[in-house]
Design a protein around this motif. Structure first.
Motif, PDB file in Angstrom:
ATOM      1  N   SER A   4      -9.051   9.480   3.747  1.00 50.66           N
ATOM      2  CA  SER A   4      -9.141  10.523   4.778  1.00 50.66           C
ATOM      3  C   SER A   4      -7.753  10.900   5.303  1.00 50.66           C
ATOM      4  CB  SER A   4     -10.037  10.059   5.931  1.00 50.66           C
ATOM      5  OG  SER A   4      -9.465   8.961   6.622  1.00 50.66           O
ATOM      6  N   ILE A   5      -6.877   9.912   5.425  1.00 48.06           N
ATOM      7  CA  ILE A   5      -5.512  10.184   5.888  1.00 48.06           C
ATOM      8  C   ILE A   5      -4.750  10.997   4.843  1.00 48.06           C
ATOM      9  CG2 ILE A   5      -3.310   9.123   6.548  1.00 48.06           C
ATOM     10  CD1 ILE A   5      -4.959   6.742   7.609  1.00 48.06           C
ATOM     11  N   SER A   6      -4.945  10.642   3.572  1.00 47.96           N
ATOM     12  CA  SER A   6      -4.247  11.383   2.509  1.00 47.96           C
ATOM     13  C   SER A   6      -4.661  12.851   2.496  1.00 47.96           C
ATOM     14  CB  SER A   6      -4.545  10.738   1.142  1.00 47.96           C
ATOM     15  OG  SER A   6      -5.895  10.945   0.760  1.00 47.96           O
ATOM     16  N   LYS A   7      -5.942  13.119   2.750  1.00 46.21           N
ATOM     17  CA  LYS A   7      -6.418  14.500   2.792  1.00 46.21           C
ATOM     18  C   LYS A   7      -5.849  15.240   4.000  1.00 46.21           C
ATOM     19  CE  LYS A   7      -8.833  14.494  -0.938  1.00 46.21           C
ATOM     20  NZ  LYS A   7      -8.349  15.289  -2.097  1.00 46.21           N
ATOM     21  N   LYS A   8      -5.746  14.545   5.120  1.00 46.64           N
ATOM     22  CA  LYS A   8      -5.238  15.163   6.346  1.00 46.64           C
ATOM     23  C   LYS A   8      -3.795  15.622   6.197  1.00 46.64           C
ATOM     24  CE  LYS A   8      -4.667  14.302  11.306  1.00 46.64           C
ATOM     25  NZ  LYS A   8      -4.927  13.351  12.420  1.00 46.64           N
ATOM     26  N   TYR A   9      -2.989  14.818   5.477  1.00 40.11           N
ATOM     27  CA  TYR A   9      -1.570  15.134   5.356  1.00 40.11           C
ATOM     28  C   TYR A   9      -1.189  15.650   3.962  1.00 40.11           C
ATOM     29  CZ  TYR A   9      -1.215  12.744   9.831  1.00 40.11           C
ATOM     30  OH  TYR A   9      -1.366  12.384  11.154  1.00 40.11           O
ATOM     31  N   ASN A  10      -2.210  15.953   3.168  1.00 31.62           N
ATOM     32  CA  ASN A  10      -1.986  16.512   1.842  1.00 31.62           C
ATOM     33  C   ASN A  10      -1.111  15.602   0.979  1.00 31.62           C
ATOM     34  OD1 ASN A  10      -2.386  18.475  -0.144  1.00 31.62           O
ATOM     35  ND2 ASN A  10      -0.531  19.596   0.419  1.00 31.62           N
ATOM     36  N   LEU A  11      -1.458  14.330   0.985  1.00 33.04           N
ATOM     37  CA  LEU A  11      -0.759  13.334   0.177  1.00 33.04           C
ATOM     38  C   LEU A  11      -1.774  12.611  -0.695  1.00 33.04           C
ATOM     39  CD1 LEU A  11       1.466  11.724   2.957  1.00 33.04           C
ATOM     40  CD2 LEU A  11       2.279  13.270   1.180  1.00 33.04           C
ATOM     41  N   THR A  12      -1.289  11.877  -1.675  1.00 34.77           N
ATOM     42  CA  THR A  12      -2.181  11.028  -2.457  1.00 34.77           C
ATOM     43  C   THR A  12      -2.240   9.656  -1.799  1.00 34.77           C
ATOM     44  OG1 THR A  12      -0.439  10.140  -3.888  1.00 34.77           O
ATOM     45  CG2 THR A  12      -1.487  12.223  -4.562  1.00 34.77           C
ATOM     46  N   VAL A  13      -3.298   8.923  -2.081  1.00 35.67           N
ATOM     47  CA  VAL A  13      -3.437   7.570  -1.553  1.00 35.67           C
ATOM     48  C   VAL A  13      -2.271   6.701  -2.013  1.00 35.67           C
ATOM     49  CG1 VAL A  13      -4.823   5.461  -1.661  1.00 35.67           C
ATOM     50  CG2 VAL A  13      -5.951   7.667  -1.324  1.00 35.67           C
ATOM     51  N   GLU A  14      -1.888   6.843  -3.261  1.00 32.86           N
ATOM     52  CA  GLU A  14      -0.790   6.041  -3.806  1.00 32.86           C
ATOM     53  C   GLU A  14       0.530   6.342  -3.111  1.00 32.86           C
ATOM     54  OE1 GLU A  14      -0.984   3.444  -5.783  1.00 32.86           O
ATOM     55  OE2 GLU A  14      -3.146   3.739  -5.673  1.00 32.86           O
ATOM     56  N   THR A  15       0.730   7.613  -2.717  1.00 38.93           N
ATOM     57  CA  THR A  15       1.961   7.973  -2.011  1.00 38.93           C
ATOM     58  C   THR A  15       2.021   7.278  -0.653  1.00 38.93           C
ATOM     59  OG1 THR A  15       2.093  10.129  -3.092  1.00 38.93           O
ATOM     60  CG2 THR A  15       3.292   9.869  -1.012  1.00 38.93           C
ATOM     61  N   ILE A  16       0.903   7.277   0.065  1.00 36.68           N
ATOM     62  CA  ILE A  16       0.861   6.617   1.369  1.00 36.68           C
ATOM     63  C   ILE A  16       1.103   5.108   1.214  1.00 36.68           C
ATOM     64  CG2 ILE A  16      -0.600   6.043   3.354  1.00 36.68           C
ATOM     65  CD1 ILE A  16      -1.966   8.720   3.024  1.00 36.68           C
ATOM     66  N   LYS A  17       0.494   4.516   0.203  1.00 38.70           N
ATOM     67  CA  LYS A  17       0.689   3.084  -0.033  1.00 38.70           C
ATOM     68  C   LYS A  17       2.141   2.785  -0.362  1.00 38.70           C
ATOM     69  CE  LYS A  17      -2.494   0.811  -2.331  1.00 38.70           C
ATOM     70  NZ  LYS A  17      -3.492   0.432  -3.350  1.00 38.70           N
ATOM     71  N   SER A  18       2.763   3.661  -1.127  1.00 40.26           N
ATOM     72  CA  SER A  18       4.162   3.471  -1.499  1.00 40.26           C
ATOM     73  C   SER A  18       5.079   3.626  -0.291  1.00 40.26           C
ATOM     74  CB  SER A  18       4.551   4.475  -2.588  1.00 40.26           C
ATOM     75  OG  SER A  18       5.926   4.364  -2.913  1.00 40.26           O
ATOM     76  N   LEU A  19       4.830   4.641   0.543  1.00 40.56           N
ATOM     77  CA  LEU A  19       5.654   4.878   1.730  1.00 40.56           C
ATOM     78  C   LEU A  19       5.599   3.710   2.709  1.00 40.56           C
ATOM     79  CD1 LEU A  19       4.840   8.630   2.541  1.00 40.56           C
ATOM     80  CD2 LEU A  19       7.021   7.715   1.747  1.00 40.56           C
ATOM     81  N   ASN A  20       4.467   3.017   2.716  1.00 38.32           N
ATOM     82  CA  ASN A  20       4.262   1.966   3.707  1.00 38.32           C
ATOM     83  C   ASN A  20       4.203   0.560   3.116  1.00 38.32           C
ATOM     84  OD1 ASN A  20       3.603   3.554   6.375  1.00 38.32           O
ATOM     85  ND2 ASN A  20       2.536   4.621   4.732  1.00 38.32           N
ATOM     86  N   SER A  21       4.549   0.446   1.836  1.00 41.99           N
ATOM     87  CA  SER A  21       4.567  -0.864   1.160  1.00 41.99           C
ATOM     88  C   SER A  21       3.233  -1.590   1.287  1.00 41.99           C
ATOM     89  CB  SER A  21       5.693  -1.741   1.728  1.00 41.99           C
ATOM     90  OG  SER A  21       6.940  -1.131   1.568  1.00 41.99           O
ATOM     91  N   LEU A  22       2.138  -0.835   1.128  1.00 42.23           N
ATOM     92  CA  LEU A  22       0.808  -1.426   1.211  1.00 42.23           C
ATOM     93  C   LEU A  22       0.394  -1.976  -0.146  1.00 42.23           C
ATOM     94  CD1 LEU A  22      -1.028   1.291   3.356  1.00 42.23           C
ATOM     95  CD2 LEU A  22       0.051  -0.815   4.145  1.00 42.23           C
TER      96      LEU A  22
END
Length: 270
Positions: A232-250
C-alpha cells in the motif's frame, strides 16, 4: 415314688438347659464389635488452602533486523549524551562507531571496548595490539564501552586540527563527515561517503534533531500507521516494494506502527 423321682429329674434338666442358654446369650452380647465410621467430608465442609505461585515472566530478548540496528538501539542514548556535552552530532558519533567497530563485532570493540579505533598516542591506560595500517599497532583499551565514546569526544575537542568541525552546524552531518577526513581522522578517501551513507540509511540524523529539539519536516519519509503494508505504501508513493525495502535496508516485509520509512531515493550529491 418312681414317678416323683422322674418328675424331679425332668425339672432339674429343664432348669439346667435354661440357665445354659441364658449364659450363652449373654456371652454373645459381650463380644459385639464397635464400628467407628469416619464422617464423609463434603465439598462445603472441606476448606482448601489456595496457594498462588507467581511465576516471573521471562523477558523476551529484543529481536533486531541486523547487528547495526541493535548497535544503534544500544548506543544511541550515549551518543546523544555526548552531543549534549561536547556538541558533536550524535549521528556522526554513531556512524563512526558503526563503521570503525563493524557494528560492535570487530576485535577492538569486543576485546577492548574500543569503538572508534583510537590508537595509543599519549595513552597510559590498558592497551591492545592489533594489525591496522601497520602490523601490531597499539590501541587504547577501555573497561566499558561508554568510556570509548567519551574518549572519542575528548579526542575531537582537545585537538586543534579538529577545531573547524565545531564551526559547523550541529546537524550538518555531511559537513562533519567531510571535515573529519580533511582533518586527518581517516586516510580512506571514501570515509565521508561511508559515514553519510550510514547516517541516511539508518536515519541517524533523527537523534540530532531530538537533541536540538527540531521537528523533522522532511517530506521524503513515511510514518507507518495501522493497516499499512509495503504494497500500500509503494502504491501511495509510486514506488516498488523492492525499492522501499532497499531504501530502508529491510530484510522482510514486516512493519510496525510508528516506523519511519524513506519513500524517496537518497540523493547522491557527494
Amino acid at each position: 415314688m418312681k414317678k416323683i423321682i422322674t418328675m424331679l429329674c425332668l425339672t432339674l434338666l429343664i432348669v439346667s438347659c435354661g440357665s445354659s442358654k441364658k449364659v450363652a446369650t449373654k456371652k454373645g452380647r459381650q463380644k459385639t464389635v464397635r464400628v467407628v465410621r469416619n464422617k464423609k467430608e463434603t465439598k462445603n465442609d472441606t476448606k482448601e488452602d489456595v496457594i498462588v505461585v507467581e511465576t516471573p515472566i521471562k523477558d523476551t530478548p529484543e529481536v533486531y533486523a541486523s547487528k547495526t540496528d541493535e548497535y544503534i538501539a544500544i548506543y544511541s542514548d550515549i551518543a546523544q549524551d555526548e552531543m549534549r556535552n561536547y556538541n558533536i552530532p550524535a549521528s556522526i558519533t554513531l556512524a563512526q562507531g558503526i563503521l570503525e567497530s563493524a557494528s560492535g563485532q570487530g576485535r577492538l570493540s569486543v576485546e577492548a571496548n574500543n569503538h572508534f579505533g583510537i590508537k595509543c598516542h599519549e595513552w597510559t591506560g590498558a592497551k591492545i595490539y592489533h594489525d591496522d595500517d601497520a602490523s601490531q599497532e597499539c590501541f587504547r583499551k577501555y573497561k566499558n564501552s561508554k568510556y570509548s565514546f567519551r574518549d572519542h569526544s575528548l579526542f575531537l575537542t582537545e585537538r586543534k586540527r579538529y577545531s573547524k568541525l565545531f564551526t559547523l552546524e550541529k546537524d550538518d552531518y555531511k559537513g562533519w563527515a567531510r571535515e573529519l577526513r580533511a582533518a586527518g581522522y581517516a586516510t580512506d578517501r571514501k570515509y565521508p561517503d561511508k559515514l553519510i551513507s550510514l547516517i541516511e540509511r539508518y536515519q541517524l540524523y533523527r537523534f540530532d534533531a531530538d537533541v536540538l529539539g527540531k521537528q523533522n519536516v522532511a517530506n521524503d519519509k513515511h510514518t507507518v500507521v495501522k493497516g499499512d503494508t509495503l504494497y500500500s505504501i509503494s502504491k501511495k508513493y509510486n514506488l516498488t516494494v523492492e525499492t522501499i525495502k532497499s531504501l530502508n535496508s529491510l530484510e522482510n516485509n514486516d512493519l510496525f506502527v510508528g516506523q519511519v520509512l524513506f519513500v524517496k531515493p537518497i540523493p547522491k550529491d557527494f
